[in-house]
Enzyme design. Structure first.
Site, PDB file in Angstrom:
ATOM      1  N   TYR A 170     -24.311   4.059  29.243  1.00  0.00           N
ATOM      2  CA  TYR A 170     -25.258   3.395  30.133  1.00  0.00           C
ATOM      3  C   TYR A 170     -26.689   3.465  29.631  1.00  0.00           C
ATOM      4  CZ  TYR A 170     -28.624   2.831  33.831  1.00  0.00           C
ATOM      5  OH  TYR A 170     -29.719   2.442  34.547  1.00  0.00           O
ATOM      6  N   ARG A 202       0.828  -1.214   0.000  1.00  0.00           N
ATOM      7  CA  ARG A 202       0.000   0.000   0.000  1.00  0.00           C
ATOM      8  C   ARG A 202       0.859   1.259   0.000  1.00  0.00           C
ATOM      9  NH1 ARG A 202      -3.379  -3.277   3.299  1.00  0.00           N
ATOM     10  NH2 ARG A 202      -2.623  -2.296   5.203  1.00  0.00           N
ATOM     11  N   SER A 261      -1.887 -16.707   5.535  1.00  0.00           N
ATOM     12  CA  SER A 261      -2.939 -15.842   6.067  1.00  0.00           C
ATOM     13  C   SER A 261      -4.153 -16.636   6.541  1.00  0.00           C
ATOM     14  CB  SER A 261      -3.364 -14.854   4.976  1.00  0.00           C
ATOM     15  OG  SER A 261      -4.023 -13.751   5.536  1.00  0.00           O
ATOM     16  N   CYS A 294      -6.386 -18.439  15.074  1.00  0.00           N
ATOM     17  CA  CYS A 294      -7.185 -18.438  16.295  1.00  0.00           C
ATOM     18  C   CYS A 294      -8.517 -19.152  16.101  1.00  0.00           C
ATOM     19  CB  CYS A 294      -7.433 -17.012  16.770  1.00  0.00           C
ATOM     20  SG  CYS A 294      -5.911 -16.093  17.042  1.00  0.00           S
ATOM     21  N   PRO A 297      20.660  -3.818  10.102  1.00  0.00           N
ATOM     22  CA  PRO A 297      19.815  -2.691   9.648  1.00  0.00           C
ATOM     23  C   PRO A 297      18.950  -3.008   8.425  1.00  0.00           C
ATOM     24  CG  PRO A 297      22.133  -2.288   9.144  1.00  0.00           C
ATOM     25  CD  PRO A 297      22.092  -3.504  10.023  1.00  0.00           C
ATOM     26  N   THR A 306      15.897  -5.541  13.550  1.00  0.00           N
ATOM     27  CA  THR A 306      16.788  -6.428  14.294  1.00  0.00           C
ATOM     28  C   THR A 306      18.156  -5.765  14.409  1.00  0.00           C
ATOM     29  OG1 THR A 306      17.672  -7.534  12.348  1.00  0.00           O
ATOM     30  CG2 THR A 306      15.594  -8.395  13.238  1.00  0.00           C
ATOM     31  N   ILE A 337      17.264  -5.920   8.204  1.00  0.00           N
ATOM     32  CA  ILE A 337      16.354  -7.006   8.581  1.00  0.00           C
ATOM     33  C   ILE A 337      15.424  -6.549   9.705  1.00  0.00           C
ATOM     34  CG2 ILE A 337      16.171  -9.413   9.309  1.00  0.00           C
ATOM     35  CD1 ILE A 337      18.971  -9.905   8.264  1.00  0.00           C
TER      36      ILE A 337
END
Lengths: 560, 560
Positions: free
Chosen positions: A423, A21, A38, A42, A274, A271, A276
Site C-alpha cells: 500500500y 534443457r 511458437s 494471444c 505410457p 495419456t 505418449i
C-alpha cells in the site's frame, strides 16, 4: 532417445524446450502442420487492430532460431496423420510426401479447432476465423477496405476482435447466442463490459443466433441473418464461437478421450499409452473448484503442461495442479478478469455458495485518478474462496491475480481479510479491495451482516420496507419507486419512525455500493428489526436487473 | 459499556468504527491529541508535491462526520496523560483543563514519534518533519519560495518527500546514513532506485551522516554539515530518519514494552492488562518469516489490528497473523516493492536462504510498451518462499502482492511455478514473471541449474573461465575484461574449444539477464564441465558491484 512433439506452439514448444534443457543428447523433432511455430496466438487481435504493427512481432521463434538455441529439429508444414502405437511410430505428411518416424516418447499438443456453426455461408470468402498468423494478416489488410464487420461470438477473442476492428474504423456488430457477452462472467459483471462496448459504438446483439450468411445481391458484401428476424450487412464476418479439442489423431490411435473430445491424461500429462504424453488445448483437465473435467483452452496452463510432460519423460515427478480458469480480457477502457468458479458453474455442479460484490476505488480515493473497480467474490457457506471476478479500468488484473493465488492456497474469508498487500496511495488502499472482499465475506459467514440481492427484489417490493440510505441528492437522481429515503447519518435519530413505518415488515436497506447500507443495517438489526443490506448496492442491482425502472425526484413512496 | 480509544488515525479509528458496528449501544470516546482525526498519513508527501492539490482531501473524516455516521464521540486536542489501571480510568488534558474518564475497555493506538537525531540545529525554523497535516501544509507553502532542500533519511517517506520537493522545482539532496537508499531493499535492487533519483536530478549522498544544521551567516537558509566534511546549503531541511513507538503512556502505566519500546500484545491485540488493547505503530508484532518481534509501522496492519482489538473487546476471536512487512514506494517513474524477509534480515536471523533474480518484461514483449521488471526472490534451501522484491516502472505492485499472498500461504517454488495468473498481452505473459521466479528457484533446488553471483566474482576472475554468451554486439558494448565471448547459439558447435580453453578450470557463464547463460550452462554441464550460470546476468552484476569496470570492443582476453 528420440522425442517427437506434435504441435509447435504453446504446449508443444514448451515440452520440446524443456526436454532439451534436461537432456542435451536426446533427438527432439517437432512437427507443426502450419507455417509457423511458437507464434503469439494471444497477440493476433492486436495485430488486426494495429496495436502490434509488425506481424513479425508475432513470430517469436523460427525453426532456425530454435535449432541454434535449443538444437531442436522443427519441421513446419509437417502434419502427423496417424500414430502406430505398437510400432511407436507416426506417419507424417511432409511437403515431399509421407514419411514414418519412430519415437521413444511422443508428446501430443495439437491444440484446438475453431467451431464452425452448422449454418449456410460459412465458406463464403467474407467469412473468416482468427486463429492463425495468416488469418490475422489477411484480416488486417481487409479491414483497411471494409466498412462493416460482424463478429459471431462474444467470448474473450470475439470481443478483442470487435475492439480491433472498431479501432480500424469499421462499424462492428457482435452477435452472441448467450443472453450476455463474456458468458463465463456473472451477468451483472458482464453487463459492465457490454456498456463499454456500446459506449465505443459496438452494436451488441445478445440472446440471438446467426442462422446463415448470404451474399447480398444488391450491395457488396454479405448479410448475416439472425433468428430474431434481424439481418446485418457486413463486408467481413469473423466467426469466434469457441473451439473444440483437436483430438482426432489421438482418438483414432485408441487413446482415451472424454465426452467433449478432450484427451485424457494423468497428473504427469501421460495419456492412456505410457509412451505418449499430451498438453494444451486438446487435453482434459480437472477444474480446481468444481472438480469437473474437460478442456480449458488457456495459454498459461498449456505452457506448464508442456513443461511437465518433458519432466515426466525425463523421469521427474512434477504433478499437475487442477486448473482454475484464470482469464482476462481488455475491452476498450475496461478490463474483465476472473478466476475459479462462477455462480453458474457452481449451480451446475450443485455446490453451495454465496456471493458478495464491492465497488472500491482502484487506489486511495484521495489520490488523483482513482476509478471504481467492480469486484465479486464467490465463497462457500463456511467462507472458503471459490472464485472471483473483477471489472474496471485499472487494477482488475492485480486483484484477480492475488485472488487466484489465494484460491490455489485454499484460503478463506479470514485469510483474505488478513492479506498484507503493498500500500501506497498510487497503488491501493490500506484496506485493499481484496481485503474488503474478505471483510464482506467474513461478516456474512459470522452473521455480522445479512445481505439481500436482485433475486429478492420482487418479494421486497411486496413485503418489506425498502430503505434507501443514500443522500437526498443521490436519491433524487434515481431510486426504486418503493424506496423510502433516510440518509444513513440520520438512521439513529429516526429509528422509532422506521419501526413505525415498517409496521412489522422486514426492512431491506440499500445505498450506492453497500457500505452505508451495511452501517444502517447494523443499527437496525441491533434495534431488533428484521433487516438486511443490499449486496453491492444500487451499482450491482442496476446491472443485475436489466431495464430496472428508477424514479427521479424527491417524492417518497405512498406505501412507505 | 464504555470504550475509550487513544489515537484517532489508522488503528484507533478502525477499532472505534468496528466496535460501533458490533455494538450499537456501547459508549465510544476517541481522544486525539492532534487537530485532526482519520487523516491520510500516507498522502502527506503527495500534498507537498502538489499531486493532491486540496489539503481537504487528506481529511477523510471529522468528529462531526464520525458522530453522524458511527455515533462516535471524537475529541481532538485531547491528550491522555496517564492511565490508572486499578481505577480503569485515564486522565485527559483537554483544552479546558484535565478530566478523568473511566473505561471498561481501553484501546491504545498512539502511533509513533519521529526520531530527532541528536545533532545541533534540529530546532531551527528551517528544519521540519512530515508527520502531520499542518506540517504538510506548511512544507507545501514554504516549498513555493525555497530553492534548495535537504532530506535527511532515504527511507520510503524520505524518498517520497524528495520527489515531491523536486516536483516543486527545488534542488534536492538526500542524505542517508546507510550505504544505500531504501535500506530494507537488497543493495542491487536499491541501486536501481538510486539511479532513478539521480536521473531526476536528486543529489544522493549515502553512507554519510549529518552532524549538524547551522544558520548560514553569509546567505539565507542553513548549512547541513556532513561527517565526510561536506556541507550542503538548504532553505528547507526535512528530517525523515525513522520513527519510534509512542509508548511512554503505556510503559508509565506498567504495561510491558519490548526493548525497542514497542507495546507487547497477544494475538488478540491485548496488552498485559486484560482491560487494555493496543494497535498500530506503537506495538510489537511478530515477523512472519524471521519470527523476530518488534514495531512495524505500516498502515495496512494498523487498520487490521484496530479492527481485531474491537473484535476481541466484543468477545470475538480473530487471531493476529504475523506481519510480512509488505511495502511499496513510487520514486519518479520507478516503483520499488517488497514483502517478507530480505537477505540482510535472514543473515541477521541466522536463517539459510538462496536468492534468484530475473528481469522479465512487465507484459508480453511483443505487445507495445513492455518494460523491464526487476524481480528478486528469496527462498529457503528447500525452496520455500521467504521474501521477494521488485523494482520497475510498471507491474511491481502486482507481482509483490501475488508473492505476499504466496508467502502468507507458505508456498514453495513448485507452487509459485504453478500459479495460474491472468494472461492477455497487455497484462502479463503466459509464463508470468512470478512463474519465472518459481521456475528459477525450482531449478536451483533440484540441481537443474547452478548459479554464481557477485560474491564469486573475484574467485571467478582468478580461477575460472568466464564465458559471456551474449551476442557479439552486446559483448562489444561492455563486458568483463576476463570474459570470453561465445554467443549461446554457438555453444554446441564450439564445445570442444571451450573444454580446451577452460583447461580444467571451472566455467562461469553469463549473459544479460540469465536466460541464455542458463541454456548454455545446461549444455556445458551435460558435457561434463564444472559450470554455473550468473544469477540475474549482467543486469544484476552491475547493480551488485558499484563501479564495476567493463571493457568495450570485441577484443577477447589473453588468458581465456
Amino acid at each position: 532417445m528420440r522425442i517427437l512433439v506434435i504441435g509447435g506452439v504453446a504446449g508443444g514448444m514448451s515440452a520440446a524446450a524443456r526436454a532439451r534443457r534436461l537432456d542435451e543428447h536426446a533427438e527432439i523433432i517437432v512437427f507443426e502442420k502450419g507455417k509457423y511455430v511458437s507464434f503469439a496466438n494471444c497477440g493476433l487481435p492486436y495485430h488486426v487492430g494495429g496495436e502490434i504493427e509488425q506481424d513479425s512481432y508475432l513470430l517469436l521463434h523460427t525453426p532456425d532460431s530454435l535449432k541454434a538455441e535449443l538444437d531442436l529439429d522443427v519441421r513446419t508444414e509437417h502434419e502427423v496423420i496417424s500414430i502406430d502405437r505398437d510400432a511407436q511410430s507416426v506417419l507424417v505428411a511432409t511437403p515431399e510426401g509421407t514419411e514414418t518416424f519412430e519415437y521413444d516418447a511422443l508428446v501430443l499438443s495439437p491444440g484446438a479447432d475453431a467451431i464452425v456453426p452448422p449454418i449456410e455461408g460459412m465458406d463464403l470468402p467474407e467469412v473468416t476465423h482468427l486463429r492463425t498468423v495468416d488469418q490475422a494478416r489477411s484480416l488486417a489488410v481487409r479491414a483497411a477496405d471494409a466498412r462493416r464487420a460482424v463478429v459471431m461470438g462474444a467470448g474473450f477473442i470475439g470481443l478483442e476482435t470487435a475492439e480491433a476492428l472498431r479501432h480500424r474504423g469499421l462499424e462492428v456488430t457482435v452477435v452472441e447466442l448467450a443472453p450476455q457477452v463474456l458468458p463465463p462472467l456473472a451477468p451483472e459483471m458482464s453487463s459492465l463490459v457490454e456498456k463499454e462496448l456500446r459506449a465505443h459504438g459496438v452494436d451488441v446483439r445478445t440472446g440471438v443466433a446467426a442462422v446463415g450468411v448470404v451474399k447480398d445481391p444488391a450491395h457488396e458484401g454479405v448479410t448475416v441473418n439472425l433468428d430474431d428476424g434481424g439481418a446485418i450487412g457486413a463486408d467481413i464476418v469473423v466467426v469466434s464461437v469457441g473451439v473444440r479439442p483437436s483430438s482426432a489423431l489421438a482418438s483414432e490411435a485408441g487413446l482415451e478421450v472424454d465426452g467433449r473430445g478432450a484427451i485424457v491424461v494423468d497428473d504427469q500429462q501421460r495419456t492412456t499409452d505410457p509412451h505418449i504424453w499430451a498438453a494444451g488445448d486438446a487435453i482434459a483437465v480437472r477444474h480446481g473448484v468444481t472438480g469437473q473435467v474437460g478442456p480449458v483452452p488457456l495459454a498459461g496452463p498449456a505452457n506448464r503442461q508442456g513443461r511437465r510432460a518433458a519432466d515426466s519423460i525425463m523421469g521427474r515427478i512434477d504433478k499437475a495442479q487442477p486448473v482454475l480458469g484464470t482469464a482476462i480480457v481488455r475491452v476498450f477502457g475496461e478490463t474483465a478478469a476472473m478466476t475459479g468458479a462462477s455462480p453458474r458453474m457452481l449451480d451446475m455442479a450443485g455446490i453451495d455458495y454465496f456471493v458478495v460484490h464491492t465497488h472500491p476505488a482502484n487506489h486511495a480515493g484521495y489520490y488523483p485518478g482513482s476509478q471504481v473497480l467492480h469486484l465479486m467474490g464467490v465463497f462457500s457457506p463456511e467462507g472458503k474462496l471459490l472464485g472471483a471476478q473483477a471489472v474496471g479500468p485499472d487494477g482488475a488484473d492485480k486483484r484477480i491475480d492475488v485472488l487466484a493465488t489465494a484460491l490455489r492456497a485454499g484460503m478463506d474469508a479470514d485469510d483474505i481479510a488478513e492479506l498484507e498487500l503493498a500500500y501506497a496511495p498510487p497503488f491501493g488502499s490500506a484496506k485493499d479491495p481484496v481485503n474488503m472482499l474478505g471483510f464482506l465475506a467474513q461478516n456474512v459467514v459470522n452473521g455480522t451482516t445479512r445481505t439481500w440481492s436482485a433475486k429478492d427484489l420482487e418479494w421486497a417490493r411486496d413485503s418489506a420496507l425498502i430503505l434507501d440510505v443514500r443522500s437526498e441528492r443521490e436519491y433524487a437522481m434515481g431510486h426504486l419507486p418503493e424506496a423510502l429515503n433516510l440518509p444513513h447519518t440520520h438512521i439513529r435519530e429516526y429509528i422509532e419512525g422506521v419501526k413505525q413505518i415498517a409496521a412489522g415488515r422486514p426492512v431491506r436497506v440499500l445505498c450506492a455500493s453497500g457500505v452505508r447500507s451495511y452501517y444502517a443495517h447494523r443499527v437496525l438489526a441491533q434495534h431488533g428489526l428484521d433487516s438486511a443490506t443490499l449486496d453491492g448496492g444500487m451499482f450491482t442491482l442496476v446491472e443485475s436487473v436489466p431495464g430496472l425502472e428508477l424514479v427521479h425526484g424527491t417524492a417518497q413512496p405512498a406505501n412507505a
